[in-house]
Design a protein around this motif. Sequence first.
Motif, PDB file in Angstrom:
ATOM      1  N   CYS A  87       3.141   7.536   8.567  1.00 53.52           N
ATOM      2  CA  CYS A  87       3.876   8.163   9.674  1.00 53.52           C
ATOM      3  C   CYS A  87       3.270   7.808  11.024  1.00 53.52           C
ATOM      4  N   PHE A  88       1.982   7.478  11.038  1.00 51.82           N
ATOM      5  CA  PHE A  88       1.287   7.187  12.286  1.00 51.82           C
ATOM      6  C   PHE A  88       1.559   5.779  12.801  1.00 51.82           C
ATOM      7  N   THR A  89       2.086   4.901  11.947  1.00 51.81           N
ATOM      8  CA  THR A  89       2.220   3.491  12.330  1.00 51.81           C
ATOM      9  C   THR A  89       3.612   3.120  12.817  1.00 51.81           C
ATOM     10  N   PHE A  90       4.405   4.099  13.238  1.00 47.88           N
ATOM     11  CA  PHE A  90       5.757   3.747  13.668  1.00 47.88           C
ATOM     12  C   PHE A  90       5.788   2.811  14.886  1.00 47.88           C
ATOM     13  N   PRO A  91       4.789   2.834  15.803  1.00 50.17           N
ATOM     14  CA  PRO A  91       4.820   1.833  16.877  1.00 50.17           C
ATOM     15  C   PRO A  91       4.724   0.403  16.342  1.00 50.17           C
ATOM     16  N   ASP A  92       3.920   0.199  15.295  1.00 52.53           N
ATOM     17  CA  ASP A  92       3.847  -1.126  14.685  1.00 52.53           C
ATOM     18  C   ASP A  92       5.178  -1.506  14.041  1.00 52.53           C
ATOM     19  N   ALA A  93       5.864  -0.515  13.456  1.00 51.37           N
ATOM     20  CA  ALA A  93       7.156  -0.801  12.830  1.00 51.37           C
ATOM     21  C   ALA A  93       8.184  -1.213  13.873  1.00 51.37           C
ATOM     22  N   ILE A  94       8.074  -0.682  15.087  1.00 51.44           N
ATOM     23  CA  ILE A  94       8.964  -1.104  16.169  1.00 51.44           C
ATOM     24  C   ILE A  94       8.629  -2.523  16.608  1.00 51.44           C
ATOM     25  N   GLU A  95       7.349  -2.783  16.810  1.00 52.31           N
ATOM     26  CA  GLU A  95       6.904  -4.047  17.374  1.00 52.31           C
ATOM     27  C   GLU A  95       6.931  -5.209  16.381  1.00 52.31           C
ATOM     28  N   ARG A  96       6.553  -4.934  15.117  1.00 49.75           N
ATOM     29  CA  ARG A  96       6.402  -6.047  14.166  1.00 49.75           C
ATOM     30  C   ARG A  96       6.658  -5.604  12.728  1.00 49.75           C
ATOM     31  N   GLY A  97       7.604  -4.703  12.564  1.00 57.35           N
ATOM     32  CA  GLY A  97       7.893  -4.210  11.218  1.00 57.35           C
ATOM     33  C   GLY A  97       8.243  -5.307  10.237  1.00 57.35           C
ATOM     34  N   HIS A  98       8.889  -6.365  10.724  1.00 57.82           N
ATOM     35  CA  HIS A  98       9.330  -7.444   9.838  1.00 57.82           C
ATOM     36  C   HIS A  98       8.160  -8.127   9.126  1.00 57.82           C
ATOM     37  N   GLU A  99       6.946  -8.068   9.710  1.00 56.37           N
ATOM     38  CA  GLU A  99       5.808  -8.759   9.117  1.00 56.37           C
ATOM     39  C   GLU A  99       4.773  -7.823   8.508  1.00 56.37           C
ATOM     40  N   MET A 100       4.969  -6.512   8.593  1.00 55.19           N
ATOM     41  CA  MET A 100       3.996  -5.570   8.051  1.00 55.19           C
ATOM     42  C   MET A 100       3.932  -5.682   6.527  1.00 55.19           C
ATOM     43  N   THR A 101       2.698  -5.611   5.990  1.00 53.16           N
ATOM     44  CA  THR A 101       2.501  -5.740   4.544  1.00 53.16           C
ATOM     45  C   THR A 101       1.558  -4.648   4.045  1.00 53.16           C
ATOM     46  N   THR A 102       1.432  -4.575   2.737  1.00 55.52           N
ATOM     47  CA  THR A 102       0.469  -3.660   2.131  1.00 55.52           C
ATOM     48  C   THR A 102      -0.951  -4.076   2.471  1.00 55.52           C
ATOM     49  N   ARG A 103      -1.238  -5.351   2.361  1.00 53.67           N
ATOM     50  CA  ARG A 103      -2.594  -5.835   2.554  1.00 53.67           C
ATOM     51  C   ARG A 103      -3.114  -5.537   3.965  1.00 53.67           C
ATOM     52  N   GLU A 117     -15.183  10.752  -8.829  1.00 55.30           N
ATOM     53  CA  GLU A 117     -15.625   9.404  -8.510  1.00 55.30           C
ATOM     54  C   GLU A 117     -16.413   9.367  -7.196  1.00 55.30           C
ATOM     55  N   ILE A 118     -17.732   9.368  -7.330  1.00 59.12           N
ATOM     56  CA  ILE A 118     -18.594   9.125  -6.175  1.00 59.12           C
ATOM     57  C   ILE A 118     -18.429   7.664  -5.766  1.00 59.12           C
ATOM     58  N   PHE A 119     -18.401   6.782  -6.766  1.00 59.09           N
ATOM     59  CA  PHE A 119     -17.971   5.401  -6.572  1.00 59.09           C
ATOM     60  C   PHE A 119     -16.483   5.376  -6.905  1.00 59.09           C
ATOM     61  N   SER A 120     -15.634   5.207  -5.892  1.00 60.22           N
ATOM     62  CA  SER A 120     -14.190   5.224  -6.120  1.00 60.22           C
ATOM     63  C   SER A 120     -13.703   3.840  -6.515  1.00 60.22           C
ATOM     64  N   LEU A 121     -13.102   3.747  -7.686  1.00 57.94           N
ATOM     65  CA  LEU A 121     -12.575   2.469  -8.159  1.00 57.94           C
ATOM     66  C   LEU A 121     -11.419   1.995  -7.289  1.00 57.94           C
ATOM     67  N   GLU A 122     -10.562   2.922  -6.867  1.00 58.51           N
ATOM     68  CA  GLU A 122      -9.433   2.539  -6.033  1.00 58.51           C
ATOM     69  C   GLU A 122      -9.897   2.057  -4.659  1.00 58.51           C
ATOM     70  N   LEU A 123     -10.900   2.707  -4.115  1.00 60.15           N
ATOM     71  CA  LEU A 123     -11.396   2.271  -2.809  1.00 60.15           C
ATOM     72  C   LEU A 123     -12.144   0.948  -2.919  1.00 60.15           C
ATOM     73  N   ALA A 124     -12.844   0.745  -4.026  1.00 57.64           N
ATOM     74  CA  ALA A 124     -13.503  -0.539  -4.243  1.00 57.64           C
ATOM     75  C   ALA A 124     -12.468  -1.657  -4.293  1.00 57.64           C
ATOM     76  N   GLN A 125     -11.351  -1.387  -4.944  1.00 61.41           N
ATOM     77  CA  GLN A 125     -10.286  -2.373  -5.046  1.00 61.41           C
ATOM     78  C   GLN A 125      -9.652  -2.650  -3.684  1.00 61.41           C
ATOM     79  N   LYS A 126      -9.298  -1.587  -2.965  1.00 59.22           N
ATOM     80  CA  LYS A 126      -8.648  -1.777  -1.669  1.00 59.22           C
ATOM     81  C   LYS A 126      -9.606  -2.371  -0.642  1.00 59.22           C
TER      82      LYS A 126
END
Length: 838
Positions: free
Chosen positions: A448-464, A663-672
Amino acid sequence: MERRSFLKASAALSCVATVTGCNTSSDDANVIPPTPPVSDETITWSACLVNCGSNCPVKVFSSDGIITRVEADNETTDEYGVNHQIRACARGRSLRQRTYAADRLKTPMKRVGKRGEGKFVPISWDEAASTIASELQRIANEYSNKSILKIYGTGAYYGFSSSSCFNRVLNLNGGFLNIYGNYSWAQQTEAAAATGFSSTSGSNLLALNDSDLFIGLGYNPSEMRQSGSGEGYDFLNALQKNNGLEVIMIDPRYTDSMAGKEDNWFPIRPGTDAALCEGIAYEMISSGWVDNHSKNFLDKFCVGYDKESLINLKAEFEISEDPEKKAYIPYINPNDNYKDYILGEGTFISTGPKTPSWAAKICGISETHIKSIATKLMNARAPFIVAGAGINRHANGEQAMRSCYMLSFLTGKVGQPGVSNGALPSQGSLSRSGMSGLSNPIKESISCFTFPDAIERGHEMTTRKDGIRGTADLDTPLGADTKAIFAINSNALINQHSDSNGIAKILEDETKCELIVVCDCWMTSSAKFADILLPDTSWLESNDLVNDSYASGIMGYLVAMKAAIKPLWECKSMYDMCALIAEKMGKLGEYTEGKDEAGWLTELYEKTRTNSNNANAIPPLPSTYEEAQAQGVFRAFDGKTVVALEDYINGTDTLNTPSGKIEIFSLELAQKGTDWEFDSTVKGNYITSIPMYQATWEGYEDSETSEDYPFQLVGYHTKGRTHSSYHNVPWLREAVEDAVWMNPADAYKQGLTQGSKALIWSQRGTIELPVRVTPRVAPGVLALGQGAWYTPDPSGRVGPSGHIIDIGGCINTLTRYQPSPLAKGNPQHTNRVQIASA
């Protein structure tokens, strides 16, 4: 007065909202209709549905179609814990003034000037509905439905109107881009989930009765949750009941949650909570205390404390037949463990041990005090720790929250009576049925916080790069820029978003976002940027069925609202205005399903009445909605003590983490942290697998900005507003001062005195406010209540930042737009500023 005597007096008065400083010659006097004779008054029940988390009921008195006065709930015998009164604070009690405010939107309007100028002309509802319907269809056909966005907004928590009605219209048009997260809890939600629980799954405050030590990090329920049923009242009663409880509060500001109720206040530098926690952890680990007292707990219920636990986890995943577990194997690095990090051993030799001496230099709390807190924590029989949400609204909020959670786990006592897990306290609640927003064919969502990016460059925004959800893979682009925005009960378009000047500049360009629709009751800062303005009915003009919301404390309740007066001027409920839009789209039947607003309320009430959760919690609800409206309020205090993670520790529950453990060591955070891409030029912009203090841009240690901007600025929630709601009520502006708090030592050096006007500026803007000189804020820190309305000086005065001075005093004129690494959430408490006499 001794603290416990003070508490008893405070408990007796805690629900009484006292407003001082008001005078009968306030400017709103010529706006509010004269009060008719009291003898003709009719009483109805409504609610204050502002986003404080309580939805307090209010008793509304009216006569001849005019509201005469508003009172708080004064039913029942008011014995705490026995269905006590749910008294609204000063905000709810000022609803008459807010309903008749001079800036009420009275008719649909369209913009005739530049966006943001606030120049509009009245139009008919037919023209408004036709324009919106045709523009929705045009934008969907010309661009795509992913170009249509309903932004985050919580200006009103209606029972069934705000989200569902506009969702239905947008979904009947083929869908719209989804959002995830929120401006309050974005980073702590992700931090808690990565660790193994919900950010609001802490022990409830009844559990404090079994505690002997309370540590509140940025925890301020007395100002955040003022309701007579709310968390602040629960907290006060818990302290009063447990006379032997030691209370330690850690906050840059001395809040009303302290005010004599604490044993110790430790003023901390903003954004450095993780450093403090690591200094405490060092004492617990290096002394051998963890090995002797909590190692068995850490081995059994957690992963990632030490190298051995991660070696074992990796071996377990290697022999598993679960493909999801096998996918995490490349990300498990046993060298990245919490113990080695804290002690500065193994691969962390270069970073050094996180000693109390190291922590003290960063957080501003002395080495002696850090060691003292650690000793108290180790000696406590049942420590109850809460990390408040303010900690998560920093540039390093995700890891700061995880670092705070670690203190509870290091004790090895989580799951025992009187102990919590660091998360916000659990709440009681009654449920109510709502109207469906229908299915959205669009699966992608942005923070919800990234709507300015969606206006400016939404076409190129990715998960990564941008955390997009719902795409085929990490690199599949969203593929569409935002061309239409619906801001419903939302002042986040300008006022509550970061860098108000920056987002204003984006919105002013009509070639970017081509349509902005705002639905609200008042001419807010965001409403001035609308192309089409839709006037909503206020709560006192509405029939509805609402529950107690998300943070109302241990008391659960329902309010069957009945309109005290008919809709004023040409205002319409959201249900009715959306029905007009749906009709212009040729979708009226699908929108209404053959029911008007009254028909929906009757149906939803019946579903609520027969809901088994409610039936078991409260006396049976009346058979009809009309009977429920006559009674108004239905309450049920849940007196059951809730202990965080008790079911998991006792073996009757599992955790929703890849390992199934804490998870003190978070597997999902390690991956991301490995797979996502981050801008390395932004200091602190990375994800770590373990809780770790991150020095960030404009943090305490940011030498690049400290010389020109020597003060850290932190926002807080005032008692005179909830976010930006109620800012336009003169009573509350008189009662609750809008001023920047400054430590006396800092004020003396800057030549500022009590009440003097000052300019506060950052790289992004300048605001003008009076100064409140007070020892209640840490040296080197400025504190400012958030939510004041963004108002660039009409005379065009330019401040030291090179921008027009904001005379409204909106803190977000100064804040930076920089989504956080993991949640892509708002870091709006991380700021470097300068201050000087105006």
